[in-house]
Design an enzyme around this catalytic site. Structure first.
Site: not given
Ligand code: DGL
Length: 289
Positions: A153, A185
């Site tokens: 992120e 993920c």
């Protein structure tokens, strides 16, 4: 429901763009309505009920804004909210990424599967249960990787910290002699350089693991469902993709193109925590098309 309707795709953040980019590649006529729940990222360390409580309203939002299908481009949501979402929207096909990931691994001949995933996905046991449902004889080792999502992120996928984390998380899978590693993920495909580099060092040269990104298989499954239900976009379609974020609009507008490998022009802020649960993009000044 027409073929021109969008496919709703969501994740806690930019991770689901690893699935969105496969849609752009494999099913380029399909229009995407992407939702990034960046107000709540990361999901991985949260109680599973709380994650379900985020995922279901996002599904409602996507369906309310015309999605003909919903793709949970988020493993932890797929683990904890898929059944409930299907019950809530019985007429809309809703798929996750876990079964496609396991299917892709098994098709490549996996016998000892390592799964890298968030803490919540590992705690749910969904990967091991799905693998054993499809092949009771396969071995599965799951390892939680709490450092990974914040690194992705923050745009630090190639950093020294990412490489160190990759080594730490791969070590148990190397000790277990995994032949295949599922990126459990959707943020992790963006760490593939760090992962392959450290696997090269940790695993014997003649037993390098295969990394499986469930995204390609997920999109192919979506394509089959769209064709079966006769709701695929027509070849003449010129899709206009839209990206919603519950967090900071400007940040997502900066990140989107980097992770997608292409433009993400239409980015809008949507706050599902507000009273306005029946949010409509049209009311926010964007045509739903
Ligand atoms: N990318 C999501 C997944 O596939 C969630 C990551 C997170 O927010 O922790 O599980």
């Amino acid at each position: 429901m027409t073929g021109n309707a969008p496919i709703g795709v969501f994740d806690s953040g930019v991770g689901g763009l690893s699935v969105a980019r496969q849609f752009l590649r494999i099913l380029p006529n399909e229009e995407l309505l992407y939702f990034a729940d960046t107000a709540h990222v990361p999901y991985g360390g949260r109680p599973l009920d709380e994650v379900r409580g985020f995922a279901l309203p996002i599904c409602d939002f996507l369906v309310a804004n015309g999605a003909k299908m919903v793709v949970m481009a988020c493993n932890i949501s797929s683990a904890v909210a898929l059944d409930a979402a299907r019950l809530q929207h019985p007429d809309i096909p809703i798929i996750g990424v876990i079964a496609p990931g396991v299917q892709a691994a098994l098709r490549q001949g996996a016998r000892r599967i390592g799964v890298l995933a968030t803490q919540g996905t590992v705690s749910s046991g969904a990967y091991t249960a799905t693998a054993h449902r499809l092949d009771p004889t396969v071995n599965v080792v799951e390892n939680a990787c709490p450092r990974f999502v914040p690194l992705v992120e923050d745009g630090l996928s190639e950093s020294a910290d990412a490489i160190d984390a990759a080594r730490t998380y791969l070590e148990p899978l190397s000790r277990a002699s995994c032949d295949t590693i599922i990126l459990g993920c959707t943020h992790y495909p963006f760490l593939i350089n760090a992962l392959t580099r450290e696997a090269g060092d940790l695993f014997p040269a003649d037993h390098q693991p295969r990394f499986v990104d469930p995204a390609g298989e997920t999109v192919r499954e979506a394509g089959v469902i769209l064709a079966d239900r006769a709701i695929a976009a027509p070849p003449s379609a010129t899709p206009h993709h839209r990206y919603c974020t519950s967090g900071e609009r400007a940040k997502f507008a900066r990140q989107g193109p980097i992770f997608l490998g292409g433009p993400a022009d239409d980015v809008i802020h949507v706050d599902l925590d507000s009273q306005e649960r029946s949010y409509s993009l049209a009311r926010l000044g964007r045509g739903v098309g």
